[in-house]
Design an enzyme around this catalytic site. Structure first.
Site, PDB file in Angstrom:
ATOM      1  N   HIS A 206       0.832  -1.219   0.000  1.00  0.00           N
ATOM      2  CA  HIS A 206       0.000   0.000   0.000  1.00  0.00           C
ATOM      3  C   HIS A 206       0.861   1.262   0.000  1.00  0.00           C
ATOM      4  O   HIS A 206       2.054   1.250   0.314  1.00  0.00           O
ATOM      5  CB  HIS A 206      -0.919   0.006   1.219  1.00  0.00           C
ATOM      6  CG  HIS A 206      -0.166   0.018   2.518  1.00  0.00           C
ATOM      7  ND1 HIS A 206       0.427   1.147   3.042  1.00  0.00           N
ATOM      8  CD2 HIS A 206       0.118  -0.979   3.391  1.00  0.00           C
ATOM      9  CE1 HIS A 206       1.025   0.870   4.178  1.00  0.00           C
ATOM     10  NE2 HIS A 206       0.867  -0.430   4.415  1.00  0.00           N
ATOM     11  N   GLU A 282      -2.250  -7.065   7.759  1.00  0.00           N
ATOM     12  CA  GLU A 282      -0.924  -6.945   8.346  1.00  0.00           C
ATOM     13  C   GLU A 282      -0.824  -7.731   9.649  1.00  0.00           C
ATOM     14  O   GLU A 282      -1.838  -8.076  10.279  1.00  0.00           O
ATOM     15  CB  GLU A 282      -0.607  -5.461   8.588  1.00  0.00           C
ATOM     16  CG  GLU A 282       0.735  -5.148   9.239  1.00  0.00           C
ATOM     17  CD  GLU A 282       1.951  -5.635   8.450  1.00  0.00           C
ATOM     18  OE1 GLU A 282       2.126  -6.871   8.383  1.00  0.00           O
ATOM     19  OE2 GLU A 282       2.704  -4.799   7.928  1.00  0.00           O
TER      20      GLU A 282
END
Length: 403
Positions: A206, A282
């Site tokens: 990202h 994550e």
């Protein structure tokens, strides 16, 4: 001959705390209770906790020498058990290097479980430790340590957490064989493979967030892209479109910093829907979430050293990299099966992408600390039906030069 699973019983103590100190460790066959190894030694003047850690380290070293793959470490020290499980902070600076050494040994096994037991169930290790303390104090040991086999005790019941963990390990191994991340089963070849035969994964980290800028641990917290992060996402979309003008799917971590990056990419590659996948989220950094790297080093030095030393150690109240690798492996296997011969964009975070690349390259855990992945960096790998893997690109950032 190597053994598959062992039980370690470890203890340590001192006469005076601190005072003349010693440790004891016993390694047993979990099915028969037979003693496979004993370790004990005096360590001079030390505290109870230092001696307990030394006992654990000695037991882990003995288990490694026996070639064990799975270990249950039993101790009557609540402090050592809780610290090794990552639930308690390691506040005493003298214990931090010992915890890190133990964590490094943990990394040599397939699975390790720490269990607290009452002192009366730890008599053998206790006797060894007391004999070592007597020797450290210059006295003859009062009694010889018992060497007889104990009644058989299972490492864990059929539905216990340890059995579940063992099944997880087996499942990960099976996934590795299926996806080509197991070097023992991946076909070796020097010949370039036709790209159309494999499933191509375009892995994208990202774009930038405020936590990236502030050098903070950023796991499950849902922080948005910065203005620069949004610009990175647009540039990355153009880069991905150049690599693959049309893709079969865009799959993303459900966190907004990933979905925003994924939507920018999808708009330039045929506008497929962005499909969230929880397995791509994550790592959970637990109580370190939102803290700077420096704050964690200052406040949790021992836990940080242990975490860096072993992918099986989790941050306090967080998730280990072994657990992250297990779920990212599932995600990759699903994509390989669902999109044979097609291209899929995967938008995720630094930890999952590092772990996917580690497994694709059949690398060791040191790879995780040596590979740097930039925000909005692009990596590409191909997965073939016969288990072959080709890593084509790692952390490409040429598209970010002017941002």
């Amino acid at each position: 001959m190597a053994v598959r699973a062992v039980v370690i019983e470890a203890d340590g103590g001192s006469r005076g705390n601190p005072g003349p100190a010693g440790y004891g460790a016993v390694v047993r066959d979990p099915e028969t209770g037979e003693v496979l190894a004993e370790r004990s030694a005096g360590i001079g003047t030390a505290t109870n906790n230092v001696a307990e850690y030394r006992g654990l380290i000695a037991g882990l070293e003995a288990a490694a020498e026996l070639g064990a793959a799975e270990v249950e470490a039993r101790m009557d020290s609540k402090l050592v058990v809780e610290q090794m499980c990552g639930r308690w902070q390691i506040k005493h600076p003298g214990l931090r290097p010992l915890a890190a050494q133990a964590a490094g040994l943990v990394g040599r096994f397939t699975a390790v479980r720490f269990t607290w037991i009452p002192r009366e169930r730890n008599k053998h290790a206790d006797a060894l430790a007391n004999a070592a303390m007597d020797a450290a104090a210059g006295r003859a040991p009062a009694v010889a340590s018992p060497r007889a086999a104990e009644p058989p005790r299972e490492v864990a019941g059929p539905d216990s957490a340890a059995r579940a963990a063992a099944r997880e390990v087996a499942a990960r191994a099976a996934t590795a064989k299926a996806t080509g991340t197991d070097p023992a089963t991946t076909p070796a070849s020097w010949e370039p493979r036709p790209t159309e035969e494999g499933t191509r994964l375009i892995l994208v980290r990202h774009g930038e967030t405020e936590r990236t800028v502030q050098k903070q641990y950023s796991g499950r917290g849902d922080v948005p892209l910065t203005a620069r992060g949004r610009a990175q996402a647009r540039a990355t979309a153009a880069r991905v479109a150049a690599l693959a003008p049309s893709v079969a799917a865009v799959v993303s971590s459900p966190l907004s910093r990933c979905t925003a990056t994924a939507r920018a990419i999808a708009a330039l590659v045929g506008n497929p829907p962005v499909r969230p996948d929880d397995d791509l989220i994550e790592c959970d950094f637990g109580i370190w979430e939102g803290r700077t790297f420096a704050e964690v080093r200052d406040g949790w030095a021992g836990e940080l050293d242990a975490w860096l030393a072993s992918t099986r150690i989790a941050p306090p109240e967080g998730e280990s990299f072994v657990a992250v690798a297990e779920r990212t492996g599932r995600a990759v296997d699903r994509l390989r099966s669902a999109y044979p011969g097609e291209t899929v964009v995967v938008v995720s975070h630094v930890s999952p992408i590092k772990l996917v690349l580690r497994d694709a390259l059949a690398a060791g855990d040191a790879f995780l600390h040596r590979l740097y992945l930039d925000t909005a960096g692009v990596s590409v790998l191909d997965l073939y039906p016969d288990g072959g893997v080709a890593v084509r690109l790692v952390n490409d950032t040429a598209h970010l030069t002017d941002i």
